[in-house]
Design a protein around this motif. Structure first.
Motif, PDB file in Angstrom:
ATOM      1  N   TYR A  46      33.061  38.420  27.176  1.00  7.58           N
ATOM      2  CA  TYR A  46      33.181  39.639  27.972  1.00  7.58           C
ATOM      3  C   TYR A  46      33.409  39.325  29.448  1.00  7.58           C
ATOM      4  N   ARG A  47      32.754  38.289  29.957  1.00  2.90           N
ATOM      5  CA  ARG A  47      32.993  37.905  31.354  1.00  2.90           C
ATOM      6  C   ARG A  47      34.452  37.512  31.552  1.00  2.90           C
ATOM      7  N   ALA A  48      34.959  36.683  30.649  1.00  2.00           N
ATOM      8  CA  ALA A  48      36.350  36.256  30.757  1.00  2.00           C
ATOM      9  C   ALA A  48      37.285  37.459  30.670  1.00  2.00           C
ATOM     10  N   GLY A  49      36.968  38.403  29.791  1.00  3.86           N
ATOM     11  CA  GLY A  49      37.771  39.619  29.686  1.00  3.86           C
ATOM     12  C   GLY A  49      37.729  40.437  30.962  1.00  3.86           C
ATOM     13  N   GLY A  50      36.544  40.568  31.545  1.00  2.91           N
ATOM     14  CA  GLY A  50      36.406  41.318  32.781  1.00  2.91           C
ATOM     15  C   GLY A  50      37.203  40.708  33.915  1.00  2.91           C
ATOM     16  N   MET A  51      37.172  39.393  34.016  1.00 10.62           N
ATOM     17  CA  MET A  51      37.897  38.723  35.091  1.00 10.62           C
ATOM     18  C   MET A  51      39.406  38.808  34.887  1.00 10.62           C
ATOM     19  N   PHE A  52      39.838  38.781  33.619  1.00  8.34           N
ATOM     20  CA  PHE A  52      41.265  38.947  33.351  1.00  8.34           C
ATOM     21  C   PHE A  52      41.712  40.359  33.713  1.00  8.34           C
ATOM     22  N   LEU A  53      40.892  41.359  33.397  1.00  7.51           N
ATOM     23  CA  LEU A  53      41.224  42.736  33.759  1.00  7.51           C
ATOM     24  C   LEU A  53      41.358  42.879  35.267  1.00  7.51           C
ATOM     25  N   VAL A  54      40.410  42.293  36.010  1.00  2.87           N
ATOM     26  CA  VAL A  54      40.474  42.361  37.466  1.00  2.87           C
ATOM     27  C   VAL A  54      41.781  41.759  37.973  1.00  2.87           C
ATOM     28  N   GLU A  55      42.163  40.608  37.434  1.00  2.00           N
ATOM     29  CA  GLU A  55      43.407  39.971  37.866  1.00  2.00           C
ATOM     30  C   GLU A  55      44.623  40.837  37.530  1.00  2.00           C
ATOM     31  N   CYS A  56      44.583  41.517  36.398  1.00  2.00           N
ATOM     32  CA  CYS A  56      45.688  42.419  36.054  1.00  2.00           C
ATOM     33  C   CYS A  56      45.800  43.556  37.069  1.00  2.00           C
ATOM     34  N   PHE A  57      44.673  44.129  37.451  1.00  2.00           N
ATOM     35  CA  PHE A  57      44.696  45.248  38.384  1.00  2.00           C
ATOM     36  C   PHE A  57      45.177  44.820  39.768  1.00  2.00           C
ATOM     37  N   LEU A  58      44.917  43.568  40.140  1.00  2.00           N
ATOM     38  CA  LEU A  58      45.285  43.069  41.464  1.00  2.00           C
ATOM     39  C   LEU A  58      46.503  42.140  41.378  1.00  2.00           C
ATOM     40  N   PHE A  59      47.308  42.309  40.358  1.00  2.00           N
ATOM     41  CA  PHE A  59      48.370  41.342  40.057  1.00  2.00           C
ATOM     42  C   PHE A  59      49.371  41.186  41.196  1.00  2.00           C
ATOM     43  N   THR A  60      49.720  42.257  41.889  1.00  2.00           N
ATOM     44  CA  THR A  60      50.750  42.165  42.927  1.00  2.00           C
ATOM     45  C   THR A  60      50.269  41.354  44.124  1.00  2.00           C
ATOM     46  N   THR A  61      48.983  41.389  44.409  1.00  2.00           N
ATOM     47  CA  THR A  61      48.405  40.531  45.460  1.00  2.00           C
ATOM     48  C   THR A  61      47.113  39.950  44.900  1.00  2.00           C
ATOM     49  N   PRO A  62      47.224  38.970  44.014  1.00  2.00           N
ATOM     50  CA  PRO A  62      46.059  38.491  43.274  1.00  2.00           C
ATOM     51  C   PRO A  62      45.074  37.721  44.139  1.00  2.00           C
ATOM     52  N   LEU A  63      43.864  37.556  43.604  1.00  2.00           N
ATOM     53  CA  LEU A  63      42.846  36.767  44.274  1.00  2.00           C
ATOM     54  C   LEU A  63      43.301  35.314  44.373  1.00  2.00           C
ATOM     55  N   THR A  64      43.032  34.710  45.487  1.00  2.00           N
ATOM     56  CA  THR A  64      43.381  33.309  45.656  1.00  2.00           C
ATOM     57  C   THR A  64      42.351  32.439  44.955  1.00  2.00           C
ATOM     58  N   PHE A  65      42.825  31.544  44.115  1.00  2.00           N
ATOM     59  CA  PHE A  65      41.920  30.709  43.322  1.00  2.00           C
ATOM     60  C   PHE A  65      42.165  29.258  43.699  1.00  2.00           C
ATOM     61  N   GLU A  66      41.558  28.806  44.794  1.00  2.00           N
ATOM     62  CA  GLU A  66      41.817  27.474  45.338  1.00  2.00           C
ATOM     63  C   GLU A  66      40.654  26.537  45.019  1.00  2.00           C
ATOM     64  N   THR A  67      40.673  25.932  43.881  1.00  2.00           N
ATOM     65  CA  THR A  67      39.639  24.960  43.525  1.00  2.00           C
ATOM     66  C   THR A  67      40.162  24.052  42.424  1.00  2.00           C
ATOM     67  N   ALA A  68      39.656  22.851  42.377  1.00  2.00           N
ATOM     68  CA  ALA A  68      40.011  21.930  41.296  1.00  2.00           C
ATOM     69  C   ALA A  68      39.059  22.153  40.131  1.00  2.00           C
ATOM     70  N   TRP A  69      39.485  21.704  38.955  1.00  2.00           N
ATOM     71  CA  TRP A  69      38.633  21.836  37.774  1.00  2.00           C
ATOM     72  C   TRP A  69      37.554  20.751  37.774  1.00  2.00           C
ATOM     73  N   LYS A  70      36.377  21.117  37.312  1.00  2.00           N
ATOM     74  CA  LYS A  70      35.308  20.134  37.129  1.00  2.00           C
ATOM     75  C   LYS A  70      34.660  20.404  35.775  1.00  2.00           C
ATOM     76  N   GLY A  71      35.431  20.265  34.727  1.00  2.00           N
ATOM     77  CA  GLY A  71      34.931  20.520  33.383  1.00  2.00           C
ATOM     78  C   GLY A  71      35.267  21.931  32.953  1.00  2.00           C
TER      79      GLY A  71
END
Length: 287
Positions: A144-169
Motif C-alpha cells: 500500500y505504501r508503494a501504491g500510495g507513492m506511485f499515485l502521488v508521482e502520477c498526480f505530480l507527473f508534469t513536475t515530479p518530485l526530485t529523487f536524488e539519492t543512490a540505492w543502498k539495498g
C-alpha cells in the motif's frame, strides 16, 4: 509559486484519498492481494530497469526508454480500473516518446518499479501460506505504501518530485522513497502513512474521535516515522524523546487539519512512552 505548489499537493492528497477509499471501504486484504496479482501478472517494467544495491540514479535514468513508458502506462491502467481514480494515462498518451518525458518520468519509473516489487513480494508471501489471514501484515503495508507513492508521482507527473539519492539495498527502497517524500512534502508523507493505516486496519477517519483509536493511531504513525528517520537520515535524529514528542504533535495537528474531525484529548506523555518502548522492541528484534 508557493501557493501553486500548495494547491497541487492538496489536490494530489484529495485524489490519493479517493483512490484508497475503495479499498478501505471493505476488508482490505482481499482487494489488495487481488490488485497485487494483477500488477504482478505480466507488467514487466523490471525488464527495463535492472536495479540492485550498486545501481545509482544516473544508471536507472540511462535505462529508461519508450518501452518503459508503455509499461508504466499499463500499470496506470490497472490502478485506474481498480481504484476508480484518474491518474496520468492521458499524459502518457500525449507525451510518450519525447526526451523531456523520459527525463521527467524518472521518479515515476522508480515508483512503478517499487510498486511491482512490492506486488511480487506480497503475492510470493501469499503463495507460501494457506490463507490470507496468515500473511504477515508488513507485506500489505509495503504494498500500500508503494501504491500510495506511485499515485502521488502520477498526480505530480508534469513536475515530479526530485529523487536524488543512490540505492543502498533495494529492500529499503520503500522507506527511502517515503523519507524523500517527507523532505519534499510533509503533508503528502503523512497522508500516505495515514491512508495506508486506514486501509490496512479497515477504519473510518471518524473513528479518530474515539480516544483509544486516536491513541493507537498516534503511536503507530510516530513509531513508523522515527524508525524511517533513524534508518535513512545520515545526520541522525537528535534526542529521541524530544523527536518523538514533536512528531506526535505534528500528527495530532495533521488529523485536525486534514480529516476535519473533532479529536479528543489524549495522554501525550503516555503516547511518547509507548512509542519509546515500541522503538526499543523493534530495535531488539531487528538486531
Amino acid at each position: 509559486m508557493v501557493e501553486l505548489e500548495s494547491a497541487r499537493t492538496e489536490l494530489a492528497g484529495q485524489r490519493l484519498q479517493q483512490g484508497f477509499q475503495t479499498h478501505a471501504a471493505v476488508q482490505s486484504r482481499e482487494p489488495a492481494l487481488a490488485l497485487a496479482r494483477q500488477l504482478d501478472n505480466g507488467h514487466d517494467l523490471a525488464m527495463d530497469l535492472e536495479i540492485n544495491p550498486e545501481t545509482e540514479l544516473k544508471d536507472v535514468k540511462s535505462q529508461l526508454s519508450t518501452a518503459s513508458l508503455r509499461r508504466l502506462r499499463k500499470i496506470v491502467d490497472v490502478l485506474e480500473d481498480d481504484l476508480g481514480v484518474k491518474l496520468a494515462h492521458g499524459k502518457f498518451a500525449r507525451l510518450a516518446g519525447t526526451a523531456a518525458t523520459l527525463n521527467s518520468s524518472l521518479a515515476l519509473a522508480i515508483a512503478g518499479w517499487n510498486l511491482l516489487e512490492s506486488a511480487n513480494t506480497l503475492t510470493g508471501a501469499a503463495a507460501k501460506v494457506s490463507s490470507q489471514a496468515a500473511i504477515d501484515e508488513k507485506y500489505y503495508h509495503r504494498f500500500y505504501r508503494a501504491g500510495g507513492m506511485f499515485l502521488v508521482e502520477c498526480f505530480l507527473f508534469t513536475t515530479p518530485l526530485t529523487f536524488e539519492t543512490a540505492w543502498k539495498g533495494t529492500r529499503f527502497l520503500n522507506n527511502r522513497y517515503l523519507y524523500r517524500l517527507r523532505n519534499v512534502s510533509s503533508f503528502l508523507y503523512r497522508l500516505v502513512l495515514s491512508e495506508v493505516h486506514f486501509a490496512i486496519q479497515n477504519l473510518l477517519k471518524s473513528s479518530l474521535r474515539k480516544p483509544e483509536e486516536l491513541y493507537s493511531y498516534l503511536v503507530e504513525m510516530t513509531t513508523q516515522t522515527v524508525t524511517i528517520l533513524k534508518k535513512q537520515s545520515s545526520d541522525g535524529i537528535g534526542e529521541v524523546a524530544a523527536k518523538v514528542e514533536t512528531i506526535v504533535d505534528e500528527f495530532y495537528a495533521f488529523i485536525e487539519d486534514t480529516y476535519q474531525v473533532v479529536v479528543p484529548d489524549v495522554d501525550f506523555a503516555a503516547i511518547v512512552q509507548d512509542v519509546l518502548e515500541e522503538l526499543d522492541l523493534s530495535i531488539s528484534i531487528q538486531w
